[in-house]
Structures are given as structure tokens and as C-alpha cells.
Design an enzyme around this catalytic site. Structure first.
Site, PDB file in Angstrom:
ATOM      1  CB  ALA A 140      -0.109  23.410 -12.713  1.00 33.31           C
ATOM      2  CG  LEU A 141      -1.739  29.332 -11.397  1.00 29.16           C
ATOM      3  CD1 LEU A 141      -2.984  30.028 -10.865  1.00 29.16           C
ATOM      4  CD2 LEU A 141      -0.716  30.379 -11.855  1.00 29.16           C
ATOM      5  CG  PHE A 175       7.965  28.678 -21.591  1.00 25.11           C
ATOM      6  CD1 PHE A 175       9.254  29.191 -21.575  1.00 25.11           C
ATOM      7  CD2 PHE A 175       7.094  29.116 -22.580  1.00 25.11           C
ATOM      8  CE1 PHE A 175       9.669  30.126 -22.509  1.00 25.11           C
ATOM      9  CE2 PHE A 175       7.489  30.046 -23.520  1.00 25.11           C
ATOM     10  CZ  PHE A 175       8.780  30.557 -23.492  1.00 25.11           C
ATOM     11  CB  ALA A 176       4.532  23.736 -18.221  1.00 22.60           C
ATOM     12  CB  SER A 180      12.474  25.628 -13.595  1.00 20.28           C
ATOM     13  OG  SER A 180      12.209  26.526 -12.526  1.00 20.28           O
ATOM     14  CD  GLU A 232      21.072  23.210 -15.194  1.00 17.13           C
ATOM     15  OE1 GLU A 232      20.875  22.150 -14.590  1.00 17.13           O
ATOM     16  OE2 GLU A 232      21.003  24.325 -14.658  1.00 17.13           O
ATOM     17  CE1 TYR A 291      14.866  22.028 -15.121  1.00 17.90           C
ATOM     18  CE2 TYR A 291      17.241  22.344 -15.313  1.00 17.90           C
ATOM     19  CZ  TYR A 291      15.955  22.674 -15.701  1.00 17.90           C
ATOM     20  OH  TYR A 291      15.745  23.622 -16.670  1.00 17.90           O
ATOM     21  CB  ALA A 331      18.280  13.263 -15.682  1.00 15.44           C
ATOM     22  CE  LYS A 385      13.588  21.645 -19.650  1.00 15.39           C
ATOM     23  NZ  LYS A 385      12.224  22.183 -19.910  1.00 15.39           N
ATOM     24  N   PRO A 398      24.400  33.183   0.535  1.00 19.11           N
ATOM     25  CG  PRO A 398      22.593  31.720   0.281  1.00 19.11           C
ATOM     26  CD  PRO A 398      22.930  33.166   0.452  1.00 19.11           C
TER      27      PRO A 398
HETATM   28  P1  NAD Z   1       9.625  28.744 -13.531  1.00 22.80           P
HETATM   29  O1  NAD Z   1       9.842  27.720 -12.486  1.00 22.80           O
HETATM   30  O2  NAD Z   1       9.769  30.188 -13.200  1.00 22.80           O
HETATM   31  O3  NAD Z   1       8.153  28.570 -14.156  1.00 22.80           O
HETATM   32  C1  NAD Z   1       7.630  27.307 -14.450  1.00 22.80           C
HETATM   33  C2  NAD Z   1       6.119  27.476 -14.674  1.00 22.80           C
HETATM   34  O4  NAD Z   1       5.582  26.186 -15.029  1.00 22.80           O
HETATM   35  C3  NAD Z   1       5.351  27.948 -13.439  1.00 22.80           C
HETATM   36  O5  NAD Z   1       4.446  28.975 -13.799  1.00 22.80           O
HETATM   37  C4  NAD Z   1       4.599  26.706 -12.977  1.00 22.80           C
HETATM   38  O6  NAD Z   1       3.359  27.004 -12.331  1.00 22.80           O
HETATM   39  C5  NAD Z   1       4.382  25.976 -14.291  1.00 22.80           C
HETATM   40  N1  NAD Z   1       4.203  24.531 -14.106  1.00 22.80           N
HETATM   41  C6  NAD Z   1       4.965  23.687 -13.366  1.00 22.80           C
HETATM   42  N2  NAD Z   1       4.456  22.442 -13.436  1.00 22.80           N
HETATM   43  C7  NAD Z   1       3.382  22.497 -14.259  1.00 22.80           C
HETATM   44  C8  NAD Z   1       2.456  21.530 -14.731  1.00 22.80           C
HETATM   45  N3  NAD Z   1       2.538  20.247 -14.371  1.00 22.80           N
HETATM   46  N4  NAD Z   1       1.482  21.940 -15.570  1.00 22.80           N
HETATM   47  C9  NAD Z   1       1.376  23.236 -15.943  1.00 22.80           C
HETATM   48  N5  NAD Z   1       2.221  24.191 -15.508  1.00 22.80           N
HETATM   49  C10 NAD Z   1       3.208  23.824 -14.677  1.00 22.80           C
HETATM   50  O7  NAD Z   1      10.579  28.313 -14.722  1.00 22.80           O
HETATM   51  P2  NAD Z   1      11.397  29.215 -15.764  1.00 22.80           P
HETATM   52  O8  NAD Z   1      12.691  29.573 -15.166  1.00 22.80           O
HETATM   53  O9  NAD Z   1      10.511  30.261 -16.307  1.00 22.80           O
HETATM   54  O10 NAD Z   1      11.689  28.128 -16.889  1.00 22.80           O
HETATM   55  C11 NAD Z   1      10.749  27.909 -17.945  1.00 22.80           C
HETATM   56  C12 NAD Z   1      11.287  26.826 -18.865  1.00 22.80           C
HETATM   57  O11 NAD Z   1      12.549  27.241 -19.396  1.00 22.80           O
HETATM   58  C13 NAD Z   1      11.544  25.491 -18.177  1.00 22.80           C
HETATM   59  O12 NAD Z   1      11.169  24.475 -19.060  1.00 22.80           O
HETATM   60  C14 NAD Z   1      13.050  25.462 -17.940  1.00 22.80           C
HETATM   61  O13 NAD Z   1      13.532  24.148 -17.956  1.00 22.80           O
HETATM   62  C15 NAD Z   1      13.535  26.250 -19.155  1.00 22.80           C
HETATM   63  N6  NAD Z   1      14.807  26.976 -18.982  1.00 22.80           N
HETATM   64  C16 NAD Z   1      14.982  27.821 -17.917  1.00 22.80           C
HETATM   65  C17 NAD Z   1      16.160  28.561 -17.834  1.00 22.80           C
HETATM   66  C18 NAD Z   1      16.391  29.520 -16.697  1.00 22.80           C
HETATM   67  O14 NAD Z   1      17.495  30.072 -16.576  1.00 22.80           O
HETATM   68  N7  NAD Z   1      15.415  29.807 -15.855  1.00 22.80           N
HETATM   69  C19 NAD Z   1      17.158  28.414 -18.812  1.00 22.80           C
HETATM   70  C20 NAD Z   1      16.935  27.521 -19.870  1.00 22.80           C
HETATM   71  C21 NAD Z   1      15.750  26.823 -19.944  1.00 22.80           C
HETATM   72  O1  DAU Z   2      21.531  26.735 -17.294  1.00 26.42           O
HETATM   73  C1  DAU Z   2      20.143  26.864 -17.405  1.00 26.42           C
HETATM   74  C2  DAU Z   2      19.509  26.543 -16.069  1.00 26.42           C
HETATM   75  O2  DAU Z   2      19.768  27.658 -15.211  1.00 26.42           O
HETATM   76  C3  DAU Z   2      18.007  26.295 -16.165  1.00 26.42           C
HETATM   77  O3  DAU Z   2      17.781  25.148 -16.940  1.00 26.42           O
HETATM   78  C4  DAU Z   2      17.395  26.110 -14.770  1.00 26.42           C
HETATM   79  O4  DAU Z   2      15.982  25.976 -14.880  1.00 26.42           O
HETATM   80  C5  DAU Z   2      17.727  27.334 -13.948  1.00 26.42           C
HETATM   81  O5  DAU Z   2      17.240  27.160 -12.635  1.00 26.42           O
HETATM   82  C6  DAU Z   2      19.239  27.572 -13.920  1.00 26.42           C
HETATM   83  O6  DAU Z   2      19.893  26.511 -13.169  1.00 26.42           O
HETATM   84  P1  DAU Z   2      21.112  26.818 -12.175  1.00 26.42           P
HETATM   85  O7  DAU Z   2      21.200  25.706 -11.216  1.00 26.42           O
HETATM   86  O8  DAU Z   2      22.325  27.194 -12.933  1.00 26.42           O
HETATM   87  O9  DAU Z   2      20.542  28.170 -11.481  1.00 26.42           O
HETATM   88  P2  DAU Z   2      20.560  28.650  -9.952  1.00 26.42           P
HETATM   89  O10 DAU Z   2      20.140  30.077  -9.957  1.00 26.42           O
HETATM   90  O11 DAU Z   2      19.871  27.706  -9.049  1.00 26.42           O
HETATM   91  O12 DAU Z   2      22.106  28.605  -9.586  1.00 26.42           O
HETATM   92  C7  DAU Z   2      23.065  29.324 -10.344  1.00 26.42           C
HETATM   93  C8  DAU Z   2      24.432  28.987  -9.757  1.00 26.42           C
HETATM   94  O13 DAU Z   2      24.535  29.577  -8.450  1.00 26.42           O
HETATM   95  C9  DAU Z   2      24.658  27.501  -9.554  1.00 26.42           C
HETATM   96  O14 DAU Z   2      26.007  27.195  -9.859  1.00 26.42           O
HETATM   97  C10 DAU Z   2      24.374  27.263  -8.080  1.00 26.42           C
HETATM   98  C11 DAU Z   2      24.758  28.580  -7.443  1.00 26.42           C
HETATM   99  N1  DAU Z   2      23.972  28.983  -6.256  1.00 26.42           N
HETATM  100  C12 DAU Z   2      22.616  28.971  -6.325  1.00 26.42           C
HETATM  101  C13 DAU Z   2      21.843  29.347  -5.261  1.00 26.42           C
HETATM  102  C14 DAU Z   2      20.333  29.307  -5.329  1.00 26.42           C
HETATM  103  C15 DAU Z   2      24.615  29.437  -5.116  1.00 26.42           C
HETATM  104  O15 DAU Z   2      25.868  29.480  -5.060  1.00 26.42           O
HETATM  105  N2  DAU Z   2      23.854  29.831  -4.052  1.00 26.42           N
HETATM  106  C16 DAU Z   2      22.491  29.786  -4.060  1.00 26.42           C
HETATM  107  O16 DAU Z   2      21.859  30.118  -3.009  1.00 26.42           O
END
Ligand code: NAD
Ligand code: DAU
Length: 379
Positions: free
Chosen positions: A35-36, A82-83, A86, A142, A165, A167, A169, A220
Site C-alpha cells: 500500500a506504500l 509481510f504487510a 510494524s 513479541e 502491535y 496483540a 500480530k 533517546p
Molecule cells: P515495515 O514497516 O518496514 O514494512 C511494512 C510494509 O507493509 C510497508 O512497505 C508498508 O507500505 C506495507 N503495508 C502496511 N500496511 C499495508 C496494507 N494495508 N496493505 C499493503 N501493504 C501494507 O515492516 P518490517 O519491519 O519490514 O516488517 C515486516 C513484517 O515482519 C511485519 O509483518 C512485522 O510484523 C514482521 N516482523 C518484523 C520484525 C522487525 O524486526 N522489523 C521482526 C519480526 C517480524
Molecule cells: O521483536 C521483533 C519486533 O522488533 C518486531 O516485531 C517489530 O516490528 C519491530 O519494530 C521490533 O520491535 P521493537 O519495539 O523491539 O523495536 P524498536 O526498534 O522500536 O525498539 C527496540 C528497543 O529499543 C525497544 O526496547 C525500545 C527501545 N527504543 C526504541 C526507540 C525507537 C529506545 O530506547 N529508543 C528509541 O528511540
């Protein structure tokens, strides 16, 4: 020839996954549906991909008309979902959007795939399925909630999500498994720990810290910085998903993690050290510093680049204390192990950001500044 529908692949992990698949397999076609949103960027996906084998469709996974059309036009072997929305902090601001996309979007995809893939019924009334198809849900550690000082999440750990979030997932995982139990749909789920690497949106910890360093802002850290995450290089996650999609058992859940636990404070300190070391070793990297005062002395003085930039700010509501994955199931069944050490991965990641500032500018050109001010102003 296998045909994939990969959703959310204009985002961080999905884009890395598509690039990984295209480099590994010659005989595949990929349709990306994204969906960008603020987190999706066409530039992320378009760079280095073979447009003959990968087509992009802009659209919402909740849009039934669109998903029906895609399944009519293509005979998908695999759906890899993946969408999602997040970011945990955003889910605290606007939970409903997370339920809409993460739960209802997943259910819409499941239902579209079900209609397209069912071939008939068996003698007990269960649907029968096209051979070799698979719906794969990309989930997260999570969903298990938070650990104390010891122990690991296994696939048997009960679901206990705390943020909107997580909940959402967990709910998506439950609906995927409901399709398995009710319709015998061929599904799989991976639950991975925190990823890091190229194309990570700078609202997440590591890229946000790099961005702030370059802009001369404070760094931060929520609460006292003692929360623990289990970090995995994104390509290792992509390899795990590829293995599970192709070789994982139907109806199974696989945990994916790197045995790489760090406190947030350790991560931030290591990121500071890595940026500084790379800038000391390569003068061209210093040119991306955005704040003028450090340009005045020929870019040589990096004394300011140290832990004093860290500011402890108000904690995240409901902040999970510790995540740690036990990945033995995917290791024992599919031979997956993480290949990128954190020491290498963090250097590679920081270097990527130092050399891809135009990407950072592009993805943060929209609402990012307002988001940052809103999210961090009263911390
Ligand atoms: P991201 O936020 O970087 O990317 C999400 C993508 O989904 C974006 O391109 C966005 O445009 C698209 N999107 C959002 N809503 C949409 C919709 N309604 N229809 C179509 N597209 C849509 O996320 P990410 O970090 O790449 O995570 C991808 C997946 O992996 C997620 O399901 C997330 O829960 C899971 N995940 C992420 C991590 C992590 O550390 N980032 C870890 C474990 C699991
Ligand atoms: O564990 C997998 C998850 O990891 C994914 O499912 C999520 O999509 C992904 O966003 C990520 O979640 P977190 O909440 O762990 O990631 P985030 O980078 O937001 O934060 C990592 C840790 O750092 C968390 O304990 C919160 C802390 N944090 C985060 C930010 C953005 C800070 O202390 N300062 C910050 O500014």
C-alpha cells in the site's frame, strides 16, 4: 517456475526478502502487493531488482476486489505476508489501524487464497488444495510477551502479547492457525526476533540512532536502557523464511533468532562506537555529518561522538523487558543457523546508512519530522 505473492515488500524485511529470492532463484516470478504507507517506499524495492521477474502492485491487503483480481490473474504457489503496521510506538497511538491491517488484512488474504486454491472436498468435508501451495505468515517473537532474566521463547511458549502491535500480530497468527484447523489450509508461520540491516526505517532503534548522530541530535533511550532484544541480521531472517516456505512442514510455527541478546544501552553504545570508528577510518564518511559545527575543523575532530549524546527518556508504555528466541526447531529440522555475526552485521549496517543517505532523505521526506516531534517531544 514458482510464483510468489509477497505483500509489504516495499518495506524493510519484505524488500530484503524479494532481493534475496531474485538473487537465489532464476525460475521464479514475484508479484509485490504494497500500500506504500509511510513505511513503504518504491525506491527500496526498485533498486537492484529484475523488473522482468518482479512486478509491483500498489494496493491494500484489506481490499478484497484487488486481491481477488490478483489471484485470478496469477496462479500463485506461495503467499508470503509481510504487510503490516510494524512499529510498537505507533500502535500505542493508533491501535485500530493495527487491527485493520494486521488482523483483517491477513484474514482477507487467507480468504482470497482459500477461494483460489481449493480444488474440492475430501470425504470428511474438508477442502482439498492445489498441490504445493503455501500461505506463509511473517510473525514476531513479541507475540510471546516478555521474559524475565532467564529462559527463551520456544514455539510452545503461550501467547501473551502486551502492546496493540503484538496483540494484533498474535491475533493474525491465531486466524492463520484457524484456517489450518478449519479448512486444512497449507500454512506456516515464522516468529522472528528484532531484525537490523539495510532499508530499516529510521523510526526503529538502530537507524534512528544513526540518523540522530548524523544530525547532531541527542540519542533517546527509553527508561533505563536495560530492556533486552535478540538482534538478527535481516538476510538471515530472509533465509529462514525461504527455507520454511519451501521446506517447512505444513501447519508449523518456527521461531527464528540469532542468540544475540543485547540491552538497548549496549546497542546504542555500540552504534556510536561503530559510526565513530568508520568515520575515523574513512574521511568520506564524515561528509554525511549534517551539523555545521563539525565541518569547520576539516571534519577531523570527532571527540563529541561519544556516550554523552545518550539521553534517558520516558519509557514506552507496557515496555516488554526481554525477548530471547530458542531457534532449535528451525535449526534441527531445516538446518538454519544465523550466518552474520553481530560484529560484522552492525558494521555493514552502519556503512550502508553512511553511504545511502539519499534513501534516508527520501523515506523521511514525508511525515517523519512531525512524527519525531510528536513522539519525542514530551519524553
Ligand atoms: P515495515 O514497516 O518496514 O514494512 C511494512 C510494509 O507493509 C510497508 O512497505 C508498508 O507500505 C506495507 N503495508 C502496511 N500496511 C499495508 C496494507 N494495508 N496493505 C499493503 N501493504 C501494507 O515492516 P518490517 O519491519 O519490514 O516488517 C515486516 C513484517 O515482519 C511485519 O509483518 C512485522 O510484523 C514482521 N516482523 C518484523 C520484525 C522487525 O524486526 N522489523 C521482526 C519480526 C517480524
Ligand atoms: O521483536 C521483533 C519486533 O522488533 C518486531 O516485531 C517489530 O516490528 C519491530 O519494530 C521490533 O520491535 P521493537 O519495539 O523491539 O523495536 P524498536 O526498534 O522500536 O525498539 C527496540 C528497543 O529499543 C525497544 O526496547 C525500545 C527501545 N527504543 C526504541 C526507540 C525507537 C529506545 O530506547 N529508543 C528509541 O528511540
Amino acid at each position: 517456475m514458482k510464483t510468489y505473492l509477497v505483500t509489504g515488500a516495499a518495506g524493510f524485511i519484505g524488500a530484503n526478502f524479494v532481493k534475496y529470492l531474485l538473487s537465489k532463484y532464476d525460475d521464479i516470478r514475484i508479484v509485490v502487493l504494497d500500500a506504500l504507507t509511510y513505511a513503504g517506499n518504491l525506491g527500496t524495492l526498485a533498486s537492484d531488482i529484475d523488473q522482468e521477474r518482479c512486478i509491483f502492485v500498489k494496493g491494500d491487503i484489506c481490499n478484497r476486489t484487488l486481491t481477488d483480481v490478483l489471484f485470478t490473474e496469477h496462479r500463485f504457489d506461495y503467499v508470503v505476508n509481510f504487510a503490516a503496521e510494524s512499529h510498537v510506538d505507533r500502535s500505542i497511538e493508533n491501535p485500530q489501524l493495527f487491527l485493520q491491517t494486521n488482523v483483517l488484512g491477513t484474514q482477507n488474504l487467507l480468504d482470497t487464497a482459500r477461494r483460489a486454491w481449493v480444488t474440492g472436498r475430501d470425504e470428511q468435508g474438508y477442502p482439498t488444495w492445489l498441490k504445493g501451495v503455501r500461505f506463509h505468515q511473517v510473525s514476531t517473537d513479541e507475540v510471546y510477551g516478555s521474559l524475565g532474566a532467564t529462559g527463551y521463547f520456544t514455539e510452545q511458549t503461550p501467547l501473551c502479547p502486551h502492546s496493540p502491535y503484538s496483540a494484533s500480530k498474535a491475533s493474525a497468527d491465531l486466524i492463520v492457525m484457524a484456517y489450518r484447523d478449519t479448512y486444512h489450509m497449507p500454512v506456516s508461520i515464522t516468529r522472528c526476533s528484532n531484525n537490523y540491516g539495510p532499508y530499516h526505517f529510521p523510526e526503529k532503534l538502530i537507524p534512528l540512532i544513526i540518523k540522530n548522530i548524523l544530525e547532531g541530535k541527542t540519542l533517546p533511550v527509553y527508561g533505563d536502557g536495560s530492556n533486552v532484544r535478540d538482534w538478527l541480521y535481516v538476510t538471515d531472517h530472509c533465509k529462514a523464511i525461504d527455507l520454511v516456505v519451501r521446506h517447512g512442514r505444513d501447519g508449523e510455527i518456527y521461531n527464528v533468532g540469532g542468540h544475540n541478546e543485547r540491552t538497548n544501552l549496549q546497542i546504542v553504545r555500540l552504534t556510536i562506537q561503530t559510526v565513530r570508528r568508520l568515520m575515523e577510518a574513512h574521511s568520506e564518511y564524515r561528509k554525511v555529518l549534517r551539523h555545521k559545527e563539525y565541518h569547520q575543523d576539516g571534519l577531523l575532530n570527532l571527540d563529541w561522538l561519544n556516550d554523552s549524546l545518550i539521553t534517558f527518556v520516558k519509557d514506552r508504555l507496557g515496555h516488554d523487558q526481554r525477548y530471547a528466541i530458542d531457534p532449535s526447531k528451525i535449526t534441527n529440522e531445516l538446518g538454519w543457523t544465523p550466518e552474520t555475526s553481530f560484529d560484522n552485521g552492525i558494521v555493514r549496517t552502519v556503512e550502508w546508512y553512511l553511504t545511502h543517505q539519499s534513501w534516508v532523505d527520501e523515506v523521511t521526506s514525508g511525515d517523519y519530522q512531525h512524527y519525531y516531534e510528536r513522539m519525542y517531544a514530551d519524553r
